[in-house]
Design a protein around this motif. Structure first.
Motif, short mmCIF file in Angstrom:
data_model
loop_
_atom_site.label_atom_id
_atom_site.label_comp_id
_atom_site.label_asym_id
_atom_site.label_seq_id
_atom_site.Cartn_x
_atom_site.Cartn_y
_atom_site.Cartn_z
N SER A 219 1.94 -1.25 10.47
CA SER A 219 2.96 -0.78 9.54
C SER A 219 2.33 -0.05 8.36
CB SER A 219 3.80 -1.96 9.03
OG SER A 219 3.01 -2.85 8.26
N PHE A 220 1.13 -0.46 7.96
CA PHE A 220 0.41 0.26 6.90
C PHE A 220 -0.12 1.60 7.41
CE2 PHE A 220 -4.08 1.02 5.63
CZ PHE A 220 -3.82 1.61 4.41
N GLY A 221 -0.74 1.59 8.59
CA GLY A 221 -1.32 2.81 9.13
C GLY A 221 -0.31 3.89 9.40
N LEU A 222 0.91 3.51 9.78
CA LEU A 222 1.94 4.50 10.06
C LEU A 222 2.42 5.20 8.80
CD1 LEU A 222 4.04 2.57 12.73
CD2 LEU A 222 2.47 4.49 13.11
N GLY A 223 1.99 4.71 7.63
CA GLY A 223 2.36 5.39 6.40
C GLY A 223 1.84 6.80 6.33
N PHE A 224 0.78 7.11 7.06
CA PHE A 224 0.23 8.46 7.07
C PHE A 224 1.20 9.47 7.69
CE2 PHE A 224 -3.59 5.90 6.62
CZ PHE A 224 -4.32 6.64 5.71
N MET A 225 2.20 9.00 8.40
CA MET A 225 3.20 9.89 9.00
C MET A 225 4.46 9.89 8.14
SD MET A 225 2.59 8.67 12.96
CE MET A 225 3.71 9.93 13.63
N ALA A 226 4.28 10.16 6.87
CA ALA A 226 5.36 10.30 5.88
C ALA A 226 6.15 9.02 5.68
CB ALA A 226 6.31 11.43 6.27
N GLY A 227 5.70 7.89 6.20
CA GLY A 227 6.33 6.60 5.95
C GLY A 227 7.52 6.29 6.83
N VAL A 228 8.01 7.27 7.60
CA VAL A 228 9.20 7.01 8.44
C VAL A 228 8.90 5.97 9.52
CG1 VAL A 228 10.85 8.06 10.04
CG2 VAL A 228 10.15 9.30 7.97
N PRO A 229 7.79 6.08 10.27
CA PRO A 229 7.51 5.02 11.25
C PRO A 229 7.32 3.66 10.61
CG PRO A 229 6.18 6.98 11.68
CD PRO A 229 6.79 7.16 10.34
N THR A 230 6.78 3.61 9.40
CA THR A 230 6.63 2.33 8.70
C THR A 230 7.99 1.67 8.49
OG1 THR A 230 4.61 3.02 7.57
CG2 THR A 230 5.87 1.24 6.57
N LEU A 231 8.95 2.44 8.01
CA LEU A 231 10.29 1.90 7.78
C LEU A 231 10.94 1.49 9.10
CD1 LEU A 231 11.61 4.40 5.09
CD2 LEU A 231 10.91 2.02 4.75
#
Length: 364
Positions: A219-231
């Motif tokens: 969830s932290f690493g996906l922040g590099f993709m504008a945060g959408v995958p994190t959410l």
């Protein structure tokens, strides 16, 4: 350890001629040999090497106060010798010796004075709580995404239990689903007997820690993709939790399940939310770098995000110990709620620690 090879140096003694003289003036050619260069300097190198070796083997307390004051002077002298040796192209053995000595001396003179345990203690005492306090609205958004998923998962499965299998992966369902009975949930899950030290603290706790850490770091690493995958990942984790709540609620076990969940959920879900917040921080600094370039902004704030993730992984370790080992030892729902309340208060106090130092401008 690199040492001076006198025989090799004598064989490579001839140096490249160095031209001395200002522009427009007659120029003289001076040939400087390694042996001549070492004369008058080698004694200070040996003295510095001896001090560095003692510190490396026995620590900084192995040198006296006078030697400690002298060490930076010897280090700067060695650096000066290295600079001259490079400029006049002396033999490679001498250059390697001076480079190695200078590097080792730098680590002794300017290296950190704290041990690994002291550094970790300072991080968990001040660094981690301070990093968390700086991402307040990121935490709120991360928590909101998780809550939306919980509500959606509960409503979907409560309306049709067949959706449970579509939402919850098989490796997480553990046999719980539309066909499970209330008695089975009480006997095999909510009030199951303690499995013993090995299964509880080694096997199950280790599995929980590895799985939860992987999801949290993702969830932290996906922040590099504008945060959408994190959410989206936070919402999905909420969907799974909501599905479990619905299954238990439809069998009259809503309160017992919340007590069973809360005993470790305060720590575990808190860590998930913090990792999601760290991912959103990374996304924000990539999308809105301000007066910095995106790489500069990411480098500045990336350490803060990494500190949050590092502390969150430690929280997941604690949650794994609680869930794997202590949860079944507390077999009364009211006691489980009490344990969860105490845990929540302790985490709140922990994250608020050091706040007064920040208000008074003290370093944290």
């Amino acid at each position: 350890m690199t040492t001076l090879d006198a025989g090799a140096q004598d064989r490579e003694a001839a140096a490249t001629p160095t031209i001395i003289g200002a522009p427009g003036e007659p120029r003289a050619h001076v040939v400087l040999r390694s042996a001549e260069f070492r004369r008058g300097r080698e004694e200070s190198w040996r003295e510095l090497e001896d001090l560095v070796q003692r510190v490396e083997k026995r620590g900084i307390r192995s040198v006296s106060a006078d030697e400690l004051q002298k060490m930076p002077l010897l280090y700067r002298s060695a650096l000066s010798s290295l600079s001259v040796a490079r400029s006049i192209a002396l033999d490679r053995n001498l250059l390697r010796y001076l480079e190695g000595l200078s590097l080792r001396a730098y680590l002794v003179v300017y290296g950190p004075r704290t041990s690994l345990s002291a550094g970790l203690g300072q991080f968990f005492q001040r660094g981690f709580p301070a990093a968390v306090r700086k991402v307040g609205w990121h935490i709120l958004i991360s928590f909101a995404a998780l809550a939306i998923g919980v509500i959606a998962g509960y409503l979907i499965v409560n309306s049709d239990e067949e959706w449970f299998n579509a939402i919850v992966p098989d490796d997480l369902s553990g046999g719980r689903g539309p066909t499970v009975t209330a008695e089975e949930l009480r006997r095999t899950e909510l009030f199951a007997p303690w499995p013993g030290f090995k299964d509880a603290f080694i096997v199950f706790a280790n599995y929980l820690f590895r799985h939860n850490s992987m999801v949290a770091i993702l969830s932290f690493g996906l922040g590099f993709m504008a945060g959408v995958p994190t959410l989206l990942l936070m919402v999905y984790q909420g969907l799974i939790l909501g599905a479990f709540i619905a299954i238990h609620a439809r069998r009259g076990l809503f309160v017992d399940f919340l007590g069973w969940l809360s005993i470790h959920g305060v720590t575990e879900l808190g860590a998930f939310v913090l990792c999601g917040a760290a991912g959103l921080l990374v996304a924000e600094k990539i999308l809105f770098p301000g007066r910095y370039t995106r790489l500069e902004s990411l480098a500045i704030h990336g350490r803060q995000a990494a500190a949050i993730v590092g502390g969150s992984v430690a929280m997941l370790f604690i949650a794994g110990i609680i869930e794997g080992g202590f949860r079944q030892l507390v077999g009364v729902t009211s006691w489980r709620f009490a344990f969860a309340a105490v845990t929540a208060v302790l985490w709140m106090l922990y994250f608020m620690s050091g706040r007064k130092d920040e208000q008074h401008g003290l370093p944290v």
